[in-house]
Design a protein around this motif. Structure first.
Motif, mmCIF file in Angstrom:
data_model
loop_
_atom_site.group_PDB
_atom_site.id
_atom_site.type_symbol
_atom_site.label_atom_id
_atom_site.label_comp_id
_atom_site.label_asym_id
_atom_site.label_seq_id
_atom_site.Cartn_x
_atom_site.Cartn_y
_atom_site.Cartn_z
ATOM 1 N N GLU A 11 -18.790 75.558 -16.848
ATOM 2 C CA GLU A 11 -18.853 74.388 -15.974
ATOM 3 C C GLU A 11 -20.294 74.025 -15.609
ATOM 4 N N VAL A 12 -21.165 75.016 -15.632
ATOM 5 C CA VAL A 12 -22.559 74.763 -15.270
ATOM 6 C C VAL A 12 -23.163 73.693 -16.180
ATOM 7 N N ASN A 20 -21.807 70.263 -15.013
ATOM 8 C CA ASN A 20 -22.454 69.866 -13.769
ATOM 9 C C ASN A 20 -23.867 69.326 -14.002
ATOM 10 N N PRO A 28 -25.188 66.175 -11.350
ATOM 11 C CA PRO A 28 -25.752 67.126 -10.390
ATOM 12 C C PRO A 28 -25.257 66.856 -8.968
ATOM 13 N N GLY A 29 -24.975 67.942 -8.272
ATOM 14 C CA GLY A 29 -24.609 67.820 -6.867
ATOM 15 C C GLY A 29 -23.174 67.390 -6.625
ATOM 16 N N ARG A 30 -22.391 67.224 -7.683
ATOM 17 C CA ARG A 30 -21.006 66.796 -7.497
ATOM 18 C C ARG A 30 -20.044 67.900 -7.891
ATOM 19 N N ALA A 31 -18.999 68.065 -7.101
ATOM 20 C CA ALA A 31 -17.938 69.001 -7.475
ATOM 21 C C ALA A 31 -16.995 68.268 -8.423
ATOM 22 N N LEU A 32 -16.832 68.791 -9.612
ATOM 23 C CA LEU A 32 -16.057 68.091 -10.635
ATOM 24 C C LEU A 32 -14.631 68.624 -10.701
ATOM 25 N N THR A 87 -12.515 69.764 -12.868
ATOM 26 C CA THR A 87 -12.459 70.230 -14.260
ATOM 27 C C THR A 87 -11.152 70.947 -14.545
ATOM 28 N N ASN A 127 -25.492 72.070 -3.441
ATOM 29 C CA ASN A 127 -25.814 71.825 -4.854
ATOM 30 C C ASN A 127 -25.625 73.064 -5.737
ATOM 31 N N ASP A 159 -23.543 73.489 -8.219
ATOM 32 C CA ASP A 159 -23.437 72.997 -9.596
ATOM 33 C C ASP A 159 -23.009 74.072 -10.593
ATOM 34 N N ALA A 160 -22.064 74.909 -10.181
ATOM 35 C CA ALA A 160 -21.432 75.918 -11.056
ATOM 36 C C ALA A 160 -22.407 76.974 -11.560
ATOM 37 N N ARG A 161 -23.453 77.257 -10.780
ATOM 38 C CA ARG A 161 -24.392 78.309 -11.190
ATOM 39 C C ARG A 161 -23.755 79.695 -10.989
ATOM 40 N N HIS A 162 -24.198 80.630 -11.817
ATOM 41 C CA HIS A 162 -23.607 81.974 -11.817
ATOM 42 C C HIS A 162 -24.149 82.858 -10.677
ATOM 43 N N GLY A 164 -19.298 73.035 -3.288
ATOM 44 C CA GLY A 164 -19.194 72.542 -4.659
ATOM 45 C C GLY A 164 -18.545 73.615 -5.514
ATOM 46 N N SER A 165 -18.918 73.657 -6.801
ATOM 47 C CA SER A 165 -18.362 74.655 -7.717
ATOM 48 C C SER A 165 -19.349 75.795 -7.919
ATOM 49 N N ASN A 187 -14.400 74.541 -7.809
ATOM 50 C CA ASN A 187 -13.970 75.528 -8.813
ATOM 51 C C ASN A 187 -14.905 76.731 -8.894
#
Lengths: 301, 646
Positions: free
Chosen positions: A272-273, A276, A280-284, A286, B32, B34-37, B53-54, B73
């Motif tokens: 997902e990264v 994103n 940027p900055g949005r929860a998607l 998915t 922010n 942004d699905a970072r680990h 966020g995710s 997520n």
């Protein structure tokens, strides 16, 4: 041993900032494969024209001369040509049998891709390195795939990078994360039918396997469904044709894949990264494709 | 409340800030993401972390006590190995949500990906949506609540714990069955849902282990066992051991399990020799004073390296296979000799930690005994992929050894025949492994070396992966490596001999121009200082001693390690048997043996005219057999076909 990404802009009316989107997505998952990066991008096709891209190395003159001769020998006349980085890119007017032509070009030099709308750009290094060398970020287009590779079973060479073109078939490309364990069995079956392989890489096998079935006139969704039964091993792969992209995922769900779709586009990536990075900055919102499933998207007409 | 913006702050730095906030008892808000680990990995303070966020892989992994709230997520490995604490995910979770949790409450309001709750030990994983493929696979305890539908093979090979499912069961996994749930259990599930304000109307089905696969039907008949050193070294075809084996199989109708490793003849370090005239070796009064043996290993990426007084380690052996007393003796001996001890599978013992100056903590697929607190007090972390005795297979620990204490440390039910999975839940390729290594570094502040243990199978590829995934060193274990329990078929016949393994590893690194870039600790049938010197000359950076160390500490090599009634108190958890083991005496014996290894090593190096073990090279060696020459590419001596000069 890698990360994959793909994007398709649904509306046929307008092309998207394809190169930039793929660079962002691949940079986002570069940790999955720092050795090499590649892009399969689709632009507008022109009837009767084929684009070819070759690796010609650092001293290209002799190789390019050989390619020009081979093109002439097969009735392909050069419309446009350029040398970029380690590549020689040429557009030709050609209307013969693509498979025979492609095999002949393969013998003349290291062919990266061939297609009326497909162009594959791949080299060692990260997404931004390859962009610096080949200007991928400027590419606009309808859809495309990308791949970052961690080289283990073969060397870090540009020609071992992904995406893979379906050798012998125009406009079919693949990116794959996983390992096909019945590789040799399937390859021998295809070789008995005179298909040629340029590498020992299982991604090339998937590409040729799919392209062969597509060439017989079967729809992509049908071919992907069959592939889940025929391929053994762990895989999450993306495939693209001149107007579609699709995915297939093994039944063991051993390799990651995340999908995000809007009315305008669909984007698929290992993580997902990467998605994103496009937002940027949005929860998607998915989804993760289920084990043993496939999906396709095409350009709307 | 601290706000951390991941668009501006790298995750490594952010995790440092989160831990600092934890120390102050201050809550954290992450924007922010942004699905970072690795968000929040390694946090051990009871604060709340809100992720706006995710999040990516391993969010809330290797933590204890905190509460995590993720708006959207999460990627793979949510709450990996989390002890206490709570995780609430507003969206979906990727694969292996709640992997190896040991008490945490993990709530996912959307769907969960495949293999949710794999090898979990305790706590609750709740999925308000649908679960994908193989939820609860090889779980040992705790409960999974799924309000929606399952994927295929629900509860595959689960050992303990319960799965409560409100939707449709697509299919049950191997050795799982549906059973009635009691009113109390139903109330417990509803109370959990109420507490997390998750509405549900309907009935639950309960899935548990069916128990059909967990026990062996027929025990092996007790006969006087043939000692390993009688079994090894004889004819491969017919001997007393073969006769005994046929008899036992005629009674049980299945494969047999035993301890120790491969004993049959195969090319090994015995088949190579030093080329130089060693007659000077040992003639000097004190080779130890003239030769440098001390070394460091594990510092190549900036971690604090292990400091070894000689290039030797104690090989990983578990508390479980071995008794507390014998593990403690190994730890004492490692300290006295200035080398490292290794926990093996199944957790870190207090006595072992206290006695060993340098202790490597091993992480296996079942995550038995694995936890953030012991990670942080280890001197090295080792990801076990496989071992030479049984490459590609999981582990087995027979019920007799699964005592109350051992079950507590490992977090599993008492008295089961324990099988460890053959694969890690979160390592299915080099690309996943690189994220796992990063998680461990995040959890331990990049202070501790991280190594990988590889059983010799496809060394050529695996060693390149180990290099590229950023390990600090590799423990390479050949076919002759030993174990506490495996089938004789695998012990003797699966894998690649130690001699071939080191050669293949060196060749593979040279092939990609990275010779010398990855330290290799060679294991598998290395029995003394002579073997050590040969391994170092071949190109290893250090060796691991396993069998040799426990034999020095009193093992009689009867190969019955798996039975649990070890007569000398080493491979047992039975207090009556363990009392026979004199920890202090055996520690001194192991120490004396290690000092003999040191002397052998020093004498050989000195005899070859060197002053540092790093001067040993392949030029010092010859092969004595055609097989060893073919494998090692050392010159064969005596040279065949040599004609005397006219």
């Amino acid at each position: 041993m890698c990360g994959i990404a793909g994007i398709l802009y649904k509306s046929d009316a307008e092309d998207g900032e394809l190169g930039k989107a793929l660079i962002d997505m691949l940079d986002g998952c570069q940790h999955r494969g720092p050795d090499s990066t590649g892009f399969a991008v689709y632009g507008r096709a022109v009837a009767g024209r084929l684009g070819l891209r070759f690796f010609v190395g650092a001293a290209p003159e002799a190789t390019i001369a050989r390619i020009r001769q081979a093109l002439a020998d097969h009735g392909a006349s050069v419309v446009d040509e350029e040398t970029v980085g380690d590549n020689y890119r040429v557009v030709v007017a050609f209307d013969g049998d693509v498979q025979a032509f492609a095999y002949a070009m393969e013998r003349a030099a290291k062919l990266v891709s061939i297609g009326s709308s497909l162009d594959i750009i791949k080299d060692v290094g990260g997404a931004h390195d390859v962009d610096d060398r080949y200007g991928v970020g400027e590419v606009r287009g309808s859809h495309g795939l990308g791949h970052v590779r961690l080289a283990t079973e073969s060397d870090v060479k540009p020609e071992a990078a992904h995406p893979f073109w379906a050798t012998g078939f125009a406009d079919v490309a693949i990116v794959h994360n996983g390992q096909i364990t019945n590789y040799w069995k399937m390859r021998r079956q295809l070789e008995q039918r005179d298909f040629e392989f340029r590498t020992d890489n299982d991604s090339e096998l998937i590409a040729v396997y799919l392209a062969d079935k597509l060439a017989a006139g079967r729809p992509l969704s049908d071919v992907l469904e069959t592939s889940i039964d025929d391929l053994d091993g762990t895989f999450s792969f993306l495939v693209s044709t001149d107007d579609e992209i699709g995915y297939a995922k093994d039944r063991l769900a051993a390799k990651p894949m995340v999908l995000y779709e809007t009315d305008e586009m669909v984007a698929i990536a290992s993580e997902e990264v990467s998605l994103n990075r496009l937002f940027p900055g949005r929860a998607l919102d998915t989804t993760e494709p289920a084990p043993g499933t496939f999906g396709t998207w095409s350009r709307s007409t | 409340m601290v706000t951390i913006d991941l668009a501006a702050t790298p995750v490594r730095q952010a995790n440092g800030l989160i831990r600092e906030a934890g120390g102050r008892g201050e809550d954290v808000r992450v924007v922010n993401p942004d699905a970072r680990h690795h968000i929040g990995v390694g946090l051990t303070d009871p604060i709340t972390v809100r992720v706006k966020g995710s999040a990516g892989y391993f969010c809330a992994g290797l933590t204890d006590g905190a509460r995590f709230e993720i708006d959207s997520n999460v990627g793979w490995g949510l709450a990996d190995n989390m002890y206490r604490g709570t995780v609430i995910v507003g969206g979906n979770a990727g694969a292996i949500a709640g992997v190896a949790i040991r008490g945490a409450e993990v709530v996912v309001r959307g769907n969960v990906g495949s293999r949710a709750g794999q090898v979990m030990k305790a706590g609750t994983l709740c999925c308000a949506g649908d679960a994908s493929f193989m939820a609860g696979t090889m779980m040992y305890g705790g409960r999974i609540i799924i309000l929606g539908d399952s994927g295929e093979r629900l509860g595959e090979d689960m050992t303990g714990g319960e799965i409560f499912i409100g939707g449709k069961v697509v299919s049950l996994g191997a050795d799982a069955m549906e059973t009635d749930l009691s009113a109390d259990e139903a109330d417990g599930v509803m109370a959990f849902l109420d507490r997390h304000r998750i509405p549900f109307k309907g009935r639950f089905a309960k899935i548990v282990n069916a128990g059909a696969k967990l026990r062996y039907g027929t025990a092996e008949p007790r006969r006087r066992s043939v000692p390993f050193f009688v079994a090894a070294g004889q004819s491969d075809y017919w001997n007393a051991r073969i006769q005994e084996d046929i008899y036992v199989k005629s009674q049980i109708g299945r494969y047999r399990i035993r301890g120790y490793g491969a004993g049959r003849p195969m090319p090994h370090l015995n088949d190579i020799a030093f080329k130089a005239d060693l007659s000077g070796a040992g003639s000097g009064r004190d080779p130890l004073s003239r030769v440098t043996l001390a070394t460091e290993i594990g510092g190549k990426h900036g971690a604090r390296p292990l400091e070894l007084s000689m290039p030797v380690m104690i090989a990983p052996m578990s508390f479980g296979a071995l008794s507390r007393s014998s593990k403690t003796a190994l730890a004492i001996a490692s300290r006295l000799s200035g080398i490292s001890e290794n926990t093996g599978e199944g957790g870190m013992l207090e006595d072992e930690r206290r006695e060993a100056d340098q202790l490597i903590f091993q992480c296996l697929s079942g995550r038995l005994g694995w936890n953030i607190h012991d990670m942080q007090r280890a001197d090295g972390l080792e990801i076990y992929i496989s071992q030479g005795a049984k490459p590609g297979l999981g582990g087995q620990l027979m019920a007799k050894k699964v005592t109350k204490e051992l079950a507590r440390i490992r977090g599993i039910p008492e008295g089961i025949d324990l099988r460890s999975p053959s694969r890690h839940p979160d390592i299915l390729g080099a690309d996943d492994l690189v994220i796992k290594v990063e998680e461990f570094r995040e959890a331990t502040g990049y202070r501790i070396p991280i190594s990988v243990k590889l059983g010799a199978g496809r060394v050529h590829d695996d060693i390149k992966i180990a290099l590229k995934d950023g390990f600090d060193f590799v423990e390479l274990d050949g076919l002759q490596g030993s174990t506490g329990a495996s089938s004789a078929e695998v012990l003797e016949h699966v894998g690649i001999p130690t001699l071939a393994a080191i050669q293949e590893a060196l060749d593979a690194l040279a092939e990609i121009g990275r010779a010398g870039d990855l330290p290799i600790v060679l294991m598998g049938g290395i029995k003394d200082g002579v073997d050590t010197a040969k391994a170092l000359a071949l190109g290893a950076d250090a060796v691991g001693l396993g069998s040799a160390a426990i034999i020095a500490g009193g093992c009689i090599a009867c190969m019955q390690c798996h039975v649990g009634t070890c007569v000398v108190g080493i491979a047992t958890q039975d207090p009556a048997h363990e009392r026979r083991y004199d920890t202090q005496r055996e520690a001194r014996n192991i120490h004396r043996y290690l000092e003999a290894v040191r002397w052998q090593l020093a004498a050989i190096i000195d005899g070859l005219g060197y002053t540092d073990y790093r001067q040993l090279s392949r030029d010092d060696l010859v092969a004595l057999t055609p097989e060893a020459a073919a494998i090692s590419r050392l010159p064969l001596m005596p040279e065949s076909g040599r004609v005397a000069a006219p």
